[in-house]
Design a protein around this motif. Structure first.
Motif, PDB file in Angstrom:
ATOM      1  N   LYS A 131      -7.450  37.119   8.624  1.00 49.30           N
ATOM      2  CA  LYS A 131      -7.719  35.984   9.861  1.00 49.30           C
ATOM      3  C   LYS A 131      -6.240  35.364  10.351  1.00 49.30           C
ATOM      4  CE  LYS A 131     -12.574  35.395   9.096  1.00 49.30           C
ATOM      5  NZ  LYS A 131     -13.382  35.707   7.904  1.00 49.30           N
ATOM      6  N   LEU A 132      -6.201  35.267  11.400  1.00 49.44           N
ATOM      7  CA  LEU A 132      -4.645  34.513  11.889  1.00 49.44           C
ATOM      8  C   LEU A 132      -5.119  33.260  12.219  1.00 49.44           C
ATOM      9  CD1 LEU A 132      -3.221  37.834  13.394  1.00 49.44           C
ATOM     10  CD2 LEU A 132      -2.935  36.850  11.058  1.00 49.44           C
ATOM     11  N   VAL A 133      -4.430  32.504  12.508  1.00 45.45           N
ATOM     12  CA  VAL A 133      -4.338  31.010  13.152  1.00 45.45           C
ATOM     13  C   VAL A 133      -4.752  31.332  14.701  1.00 45.45           C
ATOM     14  CG1 VAL A 133      -3.597  28.715  13.651  1.00 45.45           C
ATOM     15  CG2 VAL A 133      -2.870  29.890  11.476  1.00 45.45           C
ATOM     16  N   HIS A 134      -5.931  30.668  15.079  1.00 43.19           N
ATOM     17  CA  HIS A 134      -6.493  30.735  16.402  1.00 43.19           C
ATOM     18  C   HIS A 134      -6.205  29.520  17.089  1.00 43.19           C
ATOM     19  CE1 HIS A 134      -9.685  30.223  19.119  1.00 43.19           C
ATOM     20  NE2 HIS A 134      -9.540  31.300  19.463  1.00 43.19           N
ATOM     21  N   SER A 135      -6.401  28.137  16.412  1.00 41.64           N
ATOM     22  CA  SER A 135      -6.218  27.023  17.016  1.00 41.64           C
ATOM     23  C   SER A 135      -6.114  26.022  16.092  1.00 41.64           C
ATOM     24  CB  SER A 135      -7.092  26.452  18.132  1.00 41.64           C
ATOM     25  OG  SER A 135      -8.381  26.252  17.627  1.00 41.64           O
ATOM     26  N   LEU A 136      -5.395  24.887  16.340  1.00 43.27           N
ATOM     27  CA  LEU A 136      -5.219  23.632  15.329  1.00 43.27           C
ATOM     28  C   LEU A 136      -5.184  22.518  16.150  1.00 43.27           C
ATOM     29  CD1 LEU A 136      -2.323  22.574  14.892  1.00 43.27           C
ATOM     30  CD2 LEU A 136      -1.780  24.520  13.729  1.00 43.27           C
ATOM     31  N   HIS A 137      -5.446  21.275  15.085  1.00 43.60           N
ATOM     32  CA  HIS A 137      -5.315  20.070  15.881  1.00 43.60           C
ATOM     33  C   HIS A 137      -4.977  19.081  14.730  1.00 43.60           C
ATOM     34  CE1 HIS A 137      -6.835  16.499  18.445  1.00 43.60           C
ATOM     35  NE2 HIS A 137      -7.179  16.084  17.371  1.00 43.60           N
ATOM     36  N   ALA A 138      -4.042  18.158  14.955  1.00 43.66           N
ATOM     37  CA  ALA A 138      -3.445  17.518  13.954  1.00 43.66           C
ATOM     38  C   ALA A 138      -3.348  15.828  14.559  1.00 43.66           C
ATOM     39  CB  ALA A 138      -2.039  17.785  13.786  1.00 43.66           C
ATOM     40  N   ILE A 139      -3.883  15.092  13.506  1.00 46.40           N
ATOM     41  CA  ILE A 139      -3.928  13.748  13.574  1.00 46.40           C
ATOM     42  C   ILE A 139      -3.251  13.103  12.478  1.00 46.40           C
ATOM     43  CG2 ILE A 139      -5.580  11.818  13.607  1.00 46.40           C
ATOM     44  CD1 ILE A 139      -7.896  13.986  14.151  1.00 46.40           C
ATOM     45  N   PHE A 140      -2.135  12.433  12.980  1.00 44.88           N
ATOM     46  CA  PHE A 140      -1.276  11.599  12.062  1.00 44.88           C
ATOM     47  C   PHE A 140      -1.943   9.997  12.011  1.00 44.88           C
ATOM     48  CE2 PHE A 140       1.222  14.754  14.098  1.00 44.88           C
ATOM     49  CZ  PHE A 140       1.905  15.431  13.045  1.00 44.88           C
ATOM     50  N   LEU A 141      -2.256   9.822  10.988  1.00 44.58           N
ATOM     51  CA  LEU A 141      -2.959   8.192  10.656  1.00 44.58           C
ATOM     52  C   LEU A 141      -1.918   7.452  10.190  1.00 44.58           C
ATOM     53  CD1 LEU A 141      -5.930   9.728   8.924  1.00 44.58           C
ATOM     54  CD2 LEU A 141      -5.585   8.978  10.993  1.00 44.58           C
ATOM     55  N   ILE A 142      -0.780   7.758   9.098  1.00 44.47           N
ATOM     56  CA  ILE A 142      -0.061   6.682   8.567  1.00 44.47           C
ATOM     57  C   ILE A 142       1.072   7.321   8.104  1.00 44.47           C
ATOM     58  CG2 ILE A 142      -1.815   5.079   7.826  1.00 44.47           C
ATOM     59  CD1 ILE A 142      -1.594   5.797   4.950  1.00 44.47           C
ATOM     60  N   ALA A 143       2.260   6.798   8.289  1.00 42.71           N
ATOM     61  CA  ALA A 143       3.495   7.464   7.745  1.00 42.71           C
ATOM     62  C   ALA A 143       3.524   7.848   6.275  1.00 42.71           C
ATOM     63  CB  ALA A 143       4.881   6.538   7.958  1.00 42.71           C
ATOM     64  N   GLN A 154      -1.517  10.453   0.193  1.00 38.93           N
ATOM     65  CA  GLN A 154      -0.581   9.752  -0.694  1.00 38.93           C
ATOM     66  C   GLN A 154      -1.064   8.583  -1.221  1.00 38.93           C
ATOM     67  OE1 GLN A 154       3.283   9.760   1.624  1.00 38.93           O
ATOM     68  NE2 GLN A 154       3.951  11.574   0.247  1.00 38.93           N
ATOM     69  N   LYS A 155      -0.885   8.172  -2.256  1.00 36.75           N
ATOM     70  CA  LYS A 155      -1.314   6.870  -2.803  1.00 36.75           C
ATOM     71  C   LYS A 155      -3.017   6.650  -2.855  1.00 36.75           C
ATOM     72  CE  LYS A 155       2.748   4.626  -1.717  1.00 36.75           C
ATOM     73  NZ  LYS A 155       3.435   3.616  -1.141  1.00 36.75           N
ATOM     74  N   GLY A 156      -3.521   7.745  -2.589  1.00 37.54           N
ATOM     75  CA  GLY A 156      -5.225   7.927  -2.304  1.00 37.54           C
ATOM     76  C   GLY A 156      -5.411   7.532  -1.029  1.00 37.54           C
ATOM     77  N   LEU A 157      -4.482   7.379  -0.045  1.00 39.75           N
ATOM     78  CA  LEU A 157      -5.002   7.185   1.248  1.00 39.75           C
ATOM     79  C   LEU A 157      -4.631   8.539   2.067  1.00 39.75           C
ATOM     80  CD1 LEU A 157      -3.208   3.968   1.947  1.00 39.75           C
ATOM     81  CD2 LEU A 157      -5.684   4.371   1.585  1.00 39.75           C
ATOM     82  N   VAL A 158      -5.651   8.889   3.215  1.00 37.22           N
ATOM     83  CA  VAL A 158      -5.296  10.081   3.817  1.00 37.22           C
ATOM     84  C   VAL A 158      -4.388   9.780   4.994  1.00 37.22           C
ATOM     85  CG1 VAL A 158      -6.319  11.610   5.404  1.00 37.22           C
ATOM     86  CG2 VAL A 158      -7.923  10.901   3.506  1.00 37.22           C
ATOM     87  N   MET A 159      -3.270  10.133   5.113  1.00 37.26           N
ATOM     88  CA  MET A 159      -1.976   9.956   6.024  1.00 37.26           C
ATOM     89  C   MET A 159      -2.057  10.990   7.184  1.00 37.26           C
ATOM     90  SD  MET A 159       1.042  10.892   3.863  1.00 37.26           S
ATOM     91  CE  MET A 159       2.136  12.233   4.391  1.00 37.26           C
ATOM     92  N   PHE A 160      -2.802  12.160   6.796  1.00 36.70           N
ATOM     93  CA  PHE A 160      -2.783  13.204   8.093  1.00 36.70           C
ATOM     94  C   PHE A 160      -4.119  13.947   7.824  1.00 36.70           C
ATOM     95  CE2 PHE A 160      -1.658  17.614   8.727  1.00 36.70           C
ATOM     96  CZ  PHE A 160      -1.259  17.636  10.029  1.00 36.70           C
ATOM     97  N   THR A 161      -4.453  14.433   8.955  1.00 33.59           N
ATOM     98  CA  THR A 161      -5.545  15.450   9.021  1.00 33.59           C
ATOM     99  C   THR A 161      -5.203  16.530   9.693  1.00 33.59           C
ATOM    100  OG1 THR A 161      -7.153  13.589   8.616  1.00 33.59           O
ATOM    101  CG2 THR A 161      -7.988  15.823   9.338  1.00 33.59           C
ATOM    102  N   LEU A 162      -5.629  17.707   9.457  1.00 37.37           N
ATOM    103  CA  LEU A 162      -5.542  18.826  10.236  1.00 37.37           C
ATOM    104  C   LEU A 162      -6.714  19.715  10.052  1.00 37.37           C
ATOM    105  CD1 LEU A 162      -3.133  20.941  11.537  1.00 37.37           C
ATOM    106  CD2 LEU A 162      -3.464  22.250   9.579  1.00 37.37           C
ATOM    107  N   ILE A 163      -7.186  20.087  11.278  1.00 35.50           N
ATOM    108  CA  ILE A 163      -8.218  20.943  11.661  1.00 35.50           C
ATOM    109  C   ILE A 163      -7.798  22.386  12.400  1.00 35.50           C
ATOM    110  CG2 ILE A 163     -10.730  21.255  12.890  1.00 35.50           C
ATOM    111  CD1 ILE A 163     -10.739  18.079  13.017  1.00 35.50           C
ATOM    112  N   VAL A 164      -8.062  23.324  11.477  1.00 37.41           N
ATOM    113  CA  VAL A 164      -7.401  24.754  11.904  1.00 37.41           C
ATOM    114  C   VAL A 164      -8.569  25.530  11.989  1.00 37.41           C
ATOM    115  CG1 VAL A 164      -6.744  25.103   9.592  1.00 37.41           C
ATOM    116  CG2 VAL A 164      -5.581  26.398  11.583  1.00 37.41           C
ATOM    117  N   SER A 165      -8.611  26.573  13.183  1.00 41.25           N
ATOM    118  CA  SER A 165      -9.431  27.724  13.239  1.00 41.25           C
ATOM    119  C   SER A 165      -8.759  28.856  12.922  1.00 41.25           C
ATOM    120  CB  SER A 165      -9.950  27.611  14.520  1.00 41.25           C
ATOM    121  OG  SER A 165     -10.837  28.711  14.802  1.00 41.25           O
TER     122      SER A 165
END
Length: 190
Positions: free
Chosen positions: A81-93, A122-133
């Protein structure tokens, strides 16, 4: 925002048979491969680093987060299976001097598609989320083969003054719309 683009001819770098080969050491790989090499901590949990010799931006570079999260997700998917689509969300640095923990959530595993959600922490905090198909290569419709519609060239289109005049006089527009258009200050466009 900056974006890291990996041309398709380098897609093999994300497959398990290359940069995660147990017989090879990460030091023998290029800087790019070293950044993409993640340490497996547990099932669906990986650790990534910002290398000391990598370019610094006073925080973790967004392209690095995307690349490492995608690498983590690809480790949990059938290699066909190859990457079909992705969505990235940057929350904190992110902090360059700390490891990044990537937790992969297996949202769906189907015959043709697989979906993953990856959280970078990092430090228990979600700093970035990626959703990938991911999708298995299959014959199907070519969705990007659309033919350009037959439209007039730009020089044959109405200019702004002509459009305004039409809004004011065309009886197909309701009188309320025409009155509203007449009250607006006209600013000529180039």
């Amino acid at each position: 925002m900056s974006c890291f683009v990996l041309p398709s001819q380098y897609g093999h770098l994300l497959q398990t048979k290359t940069i995660w080969n147990a017989e090879e050491t990460p030091e023998s790989h290029s800087l790019m491969e070293q950044i993409l090499h993640l340490e497996k901590l547990e099932v669906d949990i990986f650790r990534g680093f910002t290398l000391p010799e990598a370019p610094t931006f006073n925080q973790v570079f967004g392209g690095q987060l995307i690349a490492q999260a995608l690498a983590a997700a690809s480790k949990t998917v059938d290699c066909l299976k190859l990457v079909h689509s992705l969505h990235a969300i940057f929350l904190i640095a992110g902090d360059n001097n700390m490891p990044i923990i990537y937790q992969v959530h297996r949202e769906r595993d189907g015959t043709s598609f697989a979906t993953r959600k990856v959280e970078a922490k990092q430090k228990g905090l979600v700093m970035f989320t990626l959703i990938v198909s991911f999708q298995k290569e299959e014959l199907g419709f070519e969705h990007q083969a659309a033919i350009m519609p037959d439209v007039p060239p730009p020089e044959q289109l109405l200019n702004m003054e002509e459009i305004r005049e039409r809004r004011l006089t065309d009886p197909r527009f309701p009188m309320q719309y025409r009155n509203s258009a007449a009250k607006k200050k006209f600013v000529p466009w180039p």
